[in-house]
Every structure is written in C-alpha cells, then in structure tokens.
Design an enzyme around this catalytic site. Structure first.
Site, PDB file in Angstrom:
ATOM      1  N   CYS A 135       0.826  -1.208   0.000  1.00  0.00           N
ATOM      2  CA  CYS A 135       0.000   0.000   0.000  1.00  0.00           C
ATOM      3  C   CYS A 135       0.859   1.255   0.000  1.00  0.00           C
ATOM      4  O   CYS A 135       1.407   1.631   1.040  1.00  0.00           O
ATOM      5  CB  CYS A 135      -0.912  -0.025   1.225  1.00  0.00           C
ATOM      6  SG  CYS A 135      -1.902   1.456   1.405  1.00  0.00           S
ATOM      7  N   CYS A 138      -0.051   3.931   2.484  1.00  0.00           N
ATOM      8  CA  CYS A 138       0.230   3.582   3.880  1.00  0.00           C
ATOM      9  C   CYS A 138       1.721   3.671   4.167  1.00  0.00           C
ATOM     10  O   CYS A 138       2.147   4.275   5.137  1.00  0.00           O
ATOM     11  CB  CYS A 138      -0.221   2.153   4.174  1.00  0.00           C
ATOM     12  SG  CYS A 138      -1.873   1.768   3.569  1.00  0.00           S
ATOM     13  N   ASP A 139       2.523   3.041   3.313  1.00  0.00           N
ATOM     14  CA  ASP A 139       3.928   2.821   3.647  1.00  0.00           C
ATOM     15  C   ASP A 139       4.916   3.665   2.860  1.00  0.00           C
ATOM     16  O   ASP A 139       6.115   3.642   3.155  1.00  0.00           O
ATOM     17  CB  ASP A 139       4.262   1.334   3.455  1.00  0.00           C
ATOM     18  CG  ASP A 139       3.429   0.442   4.387  1.00  0.00           C
ATOM     19  OD1 ASP A 139       2.966   0.962   5.411  1.00  0.00           O
ATOM     20  OD2 ASP A 139       3.258  -0.751   4.085  1.00  0.00           O
TER      21      ASP A 139
HETATM   22  P1  FAD Z   1     -10.875  -6.547   5.733  1.00  0.00           P
HETATM   23  O1  FAD Z   1     -10.007  -5.830   6.669  1.00  0.00           O
HETATM   24  O2  FAD Z   1     -10.266  -7.297   4.616  1.00  0.00           O
HETATM   25  O3  FAD Z   1     -11.777  -7.555   6.603  1.00  0.00           O
HETATM   26  C1  FAD Z   1     -12.557  -8.544   5.990  1.00  0.00           C
HETATM   27  C2  FAD Z   1     -13.225  -9.395   7.048  1.00  0.00           C
HETATM   28  O4  FAD Z   1     -14.102 -10.329   6.415  1.00  0.00           O
HETATM   29  C3  FAD Z   1     -12.291 -10.265   7.880  1.00  0.00           C
HETATM   30  O5  FAD Z   1     -12.801 -10.354   9.190  1.00  0.00           O
HETATM   31  C4  FAD Z   1     -12.353 -11.626   7.197  1.00  0.00           C
HETATM   32  O6  FAD Z   1     -12.010 -12.693   8.048  1.00  0.00           O
HETATM   33  C5  FAD Z   1     -13.818 -11.658   6.840  1.00  0.00           C
HETATM   34  N1  FAD Z   1     -14.219 -12.562   5.757  1.00  0.00           N
HETATM   35  C6  FAD Z   1     -13.781 -12.607   4.468  1.00  0.00           C
HETATM   36  N2  FAD Z   1     -14.460 -13.537   3.770  1.00  0.00           N
HETATM   37  C7  FAD Z   1     -15.361 -14.080   4.643  1.00  0.00           C
HETATM   38  C8  FAD Z   1     -16.378 -15.080   4.533  1.00  0.00           C
HETATM   39  N3  FAD Z   1     -16.645 -15.712   3.382  1.00  0.00           N
HETATM   40  N4  FAD Z   1     -17.097 -15.377   5.634  1.00  0.00           N
HETATM   41  C9  FAD Z   1     -16.882 -14.755   6.819  1.00  0.00           C
HETATM   42  N5  FAD Z   1     -15.949 -13.792   6.977  1.00  0.00           N
HETATM   43  C10 FAD Z   1     -15.201 -13.472   5.903  1.00  0.00           C
HETATM   44  N6  FAD Z   1      -5.050   0.858   5.350  1.00  0.00           N
HETATM   45  C11 FAD Z   1      -4.822   2.035   5.967  1.00  0.00           C
HETATM   46  O7  FAD Z   1      -5.710   2.884   6.054  1.00  0.00           O
HETATM   47  N7  FAD Z   1      -3.599   2.290   6.541  1.00  0.00           N
HETATM   48  C12 FAD Z   1      -2.574   1.395   6.534  1.00  0.00           C
HETATM   49  O8  FAD Z   1      -1.476   1.668   7.060  1.00  0.00           O
HETATM   50  C13 FAD Z   1      -2.803   0.139   5.887  1.00  0.00           C
HETATM   51  N8  FAD Z   1      -1.816  -0.790   5.787  1.00  0.00           N
HETATM   52  C14 FAD Z   1      -2.084  -2.006   5.227  1.00  0.00           C
HETATM   53  C15 FAD Z   1      -1.083  -2.982   5.252  1.00  0.00           C
HETATM   54  C16 FAD Z   1      -1.326  -4.251   4.752  1.00  0.00           C
HETATM   55  C17 FAD Z   1      -0.235  -5.285   4.800  1.00  0.00           C
HETATM   56  C18 FAD Z   1      -2.611  -4.552   4.193  1.00  0.00           C
HETATM   57  C19 FAD Z   1      -2.909  -5.922   3.670  1.00  0.00           C
HETATM   58  C20 FAD Z   1      -3.608  -3.565   4.149  1.00  0.00           C
HETATM   59  C21 FAD Z   1      -3.356  -2.293   4.657  1.00  0.00           C
HETATM   60  N9  FAD Z   1      -4.327  -1.286   4.650  1.00  0.00           N
HETATM   61  C22 FAD Z   1      -4.086  -0.091   5.291  1.00  0.00           C
HETATM   62  C23 FAD Z   1      -5.653  -1.493   4.023  1.00  0.00           C
HETATM   63  C24 FAD Z   1      -6.717  -1.789   5.085  1.00  0.00           C
HETATM   64  O9  FAD Z   1      -6.255  -2.822   5.920  1.00  0.00           O
HETATM   65  C25 FAD Z   1      -8.027  -2.179   4.405  1.00  0.00           C
HETATM   66  O10 FAD Z   1      -8.468  -1.120   3.566  1.00  0.00           O
HETATM   67  C26 FAD Z   1      -9.134  -2.451   5.425  1.00  0.00           C
HETATM   68  O11 FAD Z   1      -8.742  -3.440   6.359  1.00  0.00           O
HETATM   69  C27 FAD Z   1     -10.416  -2.900   4.738  1.00  0.00           C
HETATM   70  O12 FAD Z   1     -11.380  -3.210   5.693  1.00  0.00           O
HETATM   71  P2  FAD Z   1     -12.589  -4.179   5.401  1.00  0.00           P
HETATM   72  O13 FAD Z   1     -13.357  -4.249   6.681  1.00  0.00           O
HETATM   73  O14 FAD Z   1     -13.301  -3.750   4.187  1.00  0.00           O
HETATM   74  O15 FAD Z   1     -11.955  -5.603   5.044  1.00  0.00           O
END
Ligand code: FAD
Length: 311
Positions: A135, A138-139
């Site tokens: 990202c 982010c980084d």
């Molecule tokens: P996610 O965080 O992906 O959560 C998805 C959830 O759904 C999880 O609980 C998962 O277990 C669940 N799930 C998935 N499929 C199923 C299913 N079929 N049944 C039941 N549960 C399921 N963003 C920032 O703002 N700042 C940062 O510094 C940053 N750094 C990052 C670093 C890394 C390495 C990564 C990978 C991402 C980073 N991001 C950062 C991005 C940020 O993490 C995401 O934008 C954010 O987490 C998205 O949130 P979300 O709730 O949409 O999905």
C-alpha cells in the site's frame, strides 16, 4: 433472526455493527478472522486522530468497542452461500456458513474485504512489512529518500510509482509483459519523471534481505533469460487487489474486478443486502474509508428496515 447481520470483522464490519447496535436493533457479526487485513499490518500512521499505532493494537480496541454493545459475535466461521429474501422460504435473507449452519436476517451487510495478490516468490512472506509493501498510501513515507521498486505496470502500479517518485529517492517499475497496461495519460506522466526507471519483460524471482530488512530484488529478463539484481530498500507489489466475493458470484451485481457494486447508501443490487469496505467498488481502499463506509451502510440498512413494514 437478526435485524442486521454483518459478514466480515474488519474495520468496515466492526463500524457497521456498532452503528446498528446503537439503533437498538438485533445485530450479529460473523467473521472468519476478526480484524481482517488490519491484523496483518505492522505500522499504521494514517488512521486519523491516532498518530501511530500497530495493526493488532487497533484490532484489539476495535473488538473491545464492538463488545461494548449487544452484538452477537461469531468468529472462525466462513459464510459460503447467500439466499436473497425473494428466494428464501423464511422471507428473510439467509447466509449459510461453511459449517452448515444458516443465519437469517432482515438486512445483511457484506464486508468481507479483499486481499493483495502476491508475487509468490522466495522472501516475499519473510520480508512482508520489512520492506515488502502493498500500500503506497500507507507505507510510502517509510521509504523517504531510499530506492524502491514497484511491481506491476497496470494502473495501480503506475499510480503507485508516480506517487512514490515524489517521496523516495528512485523508483524502478517492473512489468512482466513487454509493455505497460496503464492508461496512456499515466504512462506519459510516469515517463516524464526524472527518478523513475521502467523495466519491461521482467519476472521477479526473489526478494533478497539481510535477515532484518529487504536489501535487493532479483528478476529474470524474459527476453535474454539473464538474472539481475537491484539494490533497494522497498518493494511495492501492485499486481492486483482481489475482493473476497467469490462465494457471491451470480447472487448480486459485481464489477468486472469482482467488487460488489454499491450505491450511495451501501445498497447492492439485491434488496435488503448492503456492502461496505474493500469488497465493494469504492475506489480507495483504506481503514478510515472502510470504517466510514461501514457506518454509512449500517445507516442505509436501518433506513431500509424502518421503511419495509413487513413485520
Ligand atoms: P478486511 O479488513 O479485509 O476484513 C474482511 C473481514 O471479512 C475479515 O474479518 C475476514 O475474516 C472476513 N471474511 C472474508 N471472507 C469471509 C467469509 N466468506 N465469511 C466470513 N468472513 C469473511 N489501510 C490504511 O488505512 N492504513 C494502513 O497503514 C494500511 N496498511 C495495510 C497494510 C497491509 C499489509 C494490508 C494488507 C492492508 C493495509 N491497509 C491499510 C488497508 C486496510 O487494511 C483495508 O483497507 C481495510 O482493512 C479494509 O477493511 P474491510 O473491513 O473492508 O476488510
């Protein structure tokens, strides 16, 4: 049955569950892994109002906040099948879990997030968060004044390279194919930058490090077959973000990238089914944006519930 069921326990799902529970409606949250991508994040410096934190720390306070409300939290369970209310016998939206159990709800929120596509080369996992990044928003600032590489010459790779060129010392963009796939206007901008080198026909073969951090990237020239090594401090992998929506194919409208298409209130093409966060076609994928969209979709769902006078 629930009034509002959330599938996903990342920032989008957690925010939605809190907003719904605060309306006094019966709320459930089912997730494979509470915390989602945030659990895999080392440093977070762009979660506004918190200068710096770490993924697991943010997840712990997210979970404590959700648990402060009457939310039925089910973890370690994967949703496997969605049945819209028009097709279910109960007249409710149904979610079947991989374990076989079925959850019923009046309104559903899909917040299953996404995952970065990985290079799948030696060293990538080992140095994830220690030079291997996904990202640039982010980084990027962590590599100020240092040389980095961007893997991938599509729109996100070229955007990342342009973005990083303003922060880091030098950017080398590597593309597997013999030409970049990004929009022409982005390519032109990229080529105009003095501290960017573009290498096409490059297949990454290994991430090299000193045990602590990344020190180099190894790649094969697909034309000559020769192996090369680039000394650098960071590698931004930009070869695609895959939405966790495979199990929903055919159930609701998805974009050509597999993202759930949502409207202004988080509504999907299926009545009573809402979506938020990285799994949707929202253009920018960030924690603060996921949380905002989760809150937005919960309010959208609440509006829907008070208007549908079924019960
Ligand atoms: P996610 O965080 O992906 O959560 C998805 C959830 O759904 C999880 O609980 C998962 O277990 C669940 N799930 C998935 N499929 C199923 C299913 N079929 N049944 C039941 N549960 C399921 N963003 C920032 O703002 N700042 C940062 O510094 C940053 N750094 C990052 C670093 C890394 C390495 C990564 C990978 C991402 C980073 N991001 C950062 C991005 C940020 O993490 C995401 O934008 C954010 O987490 C998205 O949130 P979300 O709730 O949409 O999905």
């Amino acid at each position: 049955p629930y009034d509002f069921l959330v599938v996903g326990g990342g920032p989008a799902g957690a925010a939605a569950a809190i907003y719904a529970a605060r309306k006094g409606i019966r709320t459930g949250l089912v997730a494979e892994r509470f915390g989602g991508q945030v659990l895999d994040t080392v440093g977070i410096e762009n979660f506004i109002s918190v200068k710096a934190t770490e993924g697991p720390k943010l997840v712990a306070s997210l979970e404590a906040h959700v648990r402060d409300y009457e939310v039925d939290i089910i973890t370690d369970q994967r949703a496997a099948k969605l049945t819209p209310k028009t097709q279910s016998r109960s007249g409710l939206v149904e979610v079947e879990l991989a374990s076989g159990a079925t959850l019923k709800t009046k309104a559903l929120l899909l917040a299953t997030g996404a995952r970065w596509r990985e290079m799948q080369v030696p060293g990538e996992q080992e140095y994830r968060g220690r030079g291997v990044a996904y990202c640039p928003h982010c980084d990027g600032p962590l590599f100020k004044g240092k040389p980095v590489a961007v893997i991938g010459g599509g729109n996100s790779g070229v955007e990342a390279a342009i973005d990083l060129a303003g922060i880091v010392e030098h950017v080398t963009l590597l593309e597997f194919a013999s030409s970049l796939k990004a929009d022409e206007v982005l390519q032109r901008k990229l080529r105009s930058l003095p501290n960017v080198t573009i290498i096409t026909d490059a297949q990454t073969t290994a991430v090299v490090g000193n045990g602590e951090r990344v020190t180099a990237l190894q790649y094969r020239d697909r034309q000559s077959g020769g192996e090369h090594q680039l000394a650098l401090a960071g590698i931004f992998v930009q070869i695609g973000l895959v939405p966790n929506s495979e199990w929903l194919k055919g159930d609701l409208e998805l974009s050509r990238f597999g993202e759930i298409v949502v409207g202004a209130r988080g509504e999907t093409s299926v009545p009573g089914v809402f979506a938020a966060g990285d799994v949707t076609n929202v253009p920018y994928k960030q924690i603060i944006i996921a949380m905002g969209s989760g809150a937005n979709a919960a309010l959208g769902a609440f509006d829907y519930l008070i208007r549908s006078s079924v019960e």
